[in-house]
Design a protein around this motif. Structure first.
Motif, short mmCIF file in Angstrom:
data_model
loop_
_atom_site.label_atom_id
_atom_site.label_comp_id
_atom_site.label_asym_id
_atom_site.label_seq_id
_atom_site.Cartn_x
_atom_site.Cartn_y
_atom_site.Cartn_z
N PHE A 135 0.85 -1.14 0.08
CA PHE A 135 0.00 -0.06 -0.14
C PHE A 135 1.04 1.35 0.00
CE2 PHE A 135 -2.25 3.30 2.31
CZ PHE A 135 -3.51 3.38 1.44
N GLU A 136 0.70 2.25 -0.90
CA GLU A 136 1.40 3.17 -1.07
C GLU A 136 0.72 4.52 -0.53
OE1 GLU A 136 4.67 3.29 -4.53
OE2 GLU A 136 2.66 3.41 -5.15
N PHE A 137 1.44 5.28 0.32
CA PHE A 137 0.69 6.56 0.75
C PHE A 137 1.60 7.75 1.07
CE2 PHE A 137 2.39 4.26 4.41
CZ PHE A 137 3.14 5.46 5.31
N LEU A 138 1.24 8.79 0.80
CA LEU A 138 1.74 10.11 1.35
C LEU A 138 1.53 10.35 2.55
CD1 LEU A 138 0.78 12.46 -1.76
CD2 LEU A 138 3.31 12.11 -0.72
N ALA A 139 2.50 10.97 3.45
CA ALA A 139 2.42 11.38 4.87
C ALA A 139 2.16 12.83 4.64
CB ALA A 139 3.77 10.90 5.54
N VAL A 140 1.19 13.19 5.51
CA VAL A 140 1.24 14.75 5.49
C VAL A 140 0.77 14.94 7.07
CG1 VAL A 140 -0.07 15.02 3.42
CG2 VAL A 140 -1.55 14.50 5.43
N ARG A 141 1.32 16.26 7.56
CA ARG A 141 1.44 16.73 9.01
C ARG A 141 0.35 17.71 9.36
NH1 ARG A 141 4.55 20.14 11.63
NH2 ARG A 141 5.78 20.60 9.73
N ALA A 142 -0.03 17.71 10.34
CA ALA A 142 -0.85 18.83 11.05
C ALA A 142 -0.46 19.01 12.28
CB ALA A 142 -2.45 18.45 10.81
N GLY A 143 0.24 19.91 12.79
CA GLY A 143 0.95 20.24 14.07
C GLY A 143 2.00 19.27 14.14
N ARG B 232 -5.24 21.15 10.11
CA ARG B 232 -5.04 21.53 11.49
C ARG B 232 -6.33 21.64 12.36
NH1 ARG B 232 -0.35 23.53 13.21
NH2 ARG B 232 -1.15 24.93 14.81
N ARG B 233 -7.27 22.31 11.68
CA ARG B 233 -8.79 22.61 12.36
C ARG B 233 -9.31 21.37 12.56
NH1 ARG B 233 -13.71 22.32 11.06
NH2 ARG B 233 -13.24 22.05 8.56
N LEU B 234 -9.20 20.49 11.66
CA LEU B 234 -9.99 19.17 11.85
C LEU B 234 -9.21 18.28 13.12
CD1 LEU B 234 -10.69 17.72 8.11
CD2 LEU B 234 -12.22 19.01 9.86
N SER B 235 -8.18 18.33 13.08
CA SER B 235 -7.05 18.06 14.13
C SER B 235 -7.36 18.46 15.38
CB SER B 235 -5.64 17.55 13.68
OG SER B 235 -5.85 17.07 12.58
N GLY B 236 -8.21 19.34 15.71
CA GLY B 236 -8.44 20.12 16.81
C GLY B 236 -7.17 21.31 17.26
N LEU B 237 -6.41 21.59 16.38
CA LEU B 237 -5.58 22.70 16.48
C LEU B 237 -6.17 24.04 16.01
CD1 LEU B 237 -2.62 20.47 15.15
CD2 LEU B 237 -3.28 21.05 17.43
N ALA B 238 -5.19 25.00 16.28
CA ALA B 238 -5.65 26.16 15.70
C ALA B 238 -5.71 26.30 14.09
CB ALA B 238 -4.72 27.51 16.17
N ALA B 239 -6.59 26.67 13.40
CA ALA B 239 -6.79 26.65 12.14
C ALA B 239 -5.80 27.65 11.39
CB ALA B 239 -8.02 27.07 11.81
N PHE B 240 -5.57 27.46 10.11
CA PHE B 240 -4.77 28.45 9.28
C PHE B 240 -5.50 29.47 9.33
CE2 PHE B 240 -2.98 24.06 7.94
CZ PHE B 240 -1.48 24.25 8.09
N GLY B 241 -4.67 30.61 9.07
CA GLY B 241 -5.35 31.98 8.93
C GLY B 241 -5.75 31.93 7.41
N SER B 242 -5.07 33.02 6.60
CA SER B 242 -5.32 32.86 5.08
C SER B 242 -4.30 32.45 4.19
CB SER B 242 -5.38 34.64 4.77
OG SER B 242 -4.18 34.89 5.01
#
Length: 135
Positions: A6-14, A58-68
């Motif tokens: 299974f191939e995947f891309l890793a992405v990070r939020a916080g 970030r917002r979906l993970s419970g962190l402060a959302a990105f601004g603009s």
């Protein structure tokens, strides 16, 4: 690549890393600035003259959302729609034996139905792009 992997891309939020199936990945983009839409106020990003809905990991993970703006973005195919997933970082394409993809979600993210077991590195929640549409 064999169907046994299974191939995947890793992405990070916080500090939290997630996985996205490479089959759903459309394009990796660098820093992006969002447009604010009138009405529902959901941000969009214009890619090749098309306004794509931004989903803020970030917002979906419970962190402060990105601004603009966000430092990185992954465009993902979610059913018939392409979504712009705003993230802190897009990592490398990785591959694991398919049996490491498990139908459990111990971290409780509503946009993930499965996880990828990484052994000593723990587990990565596997994002279901279709679940991002309602998020």
């Amino acid at each position: 690549m064999s169907h046994d992997f299974f191939e995947f891309l890793a992405v990070r939020a916080g500090e939290q890393w997630f996985a996205v199936d490479v089959q759903a990945a459309v394009e990796i983009r660098g820093p992006e600035t969002f447009n604010r839409t009138r009405g529902e106020g959901r941000p969009t990003v214009t890619v090749r003259e098309e306004a794509l809905r931004v989903v803020d990991l970030r917002r979906l993970s419970g962190l402060a959302a990105f601004g603009s703006a966000c430092p990185a973005m992954l465009l993902v195919q979610a059913s018939a729609e392409v979504l712009a997933l705003a993230v802190d970082e897009v990592g490398e394409i990785e591959s694991v034996p398919r049996e490491r993809v498990r139908a459990v979600n111990p971290l409780g993210f509503v946009f993930c139905r499965q996880t990828i077991a990484l052994g000593a590195k723990g587990v990565l929640p596997l994002i279901d792009p279709v679940l991002l549409i309602a998020a």
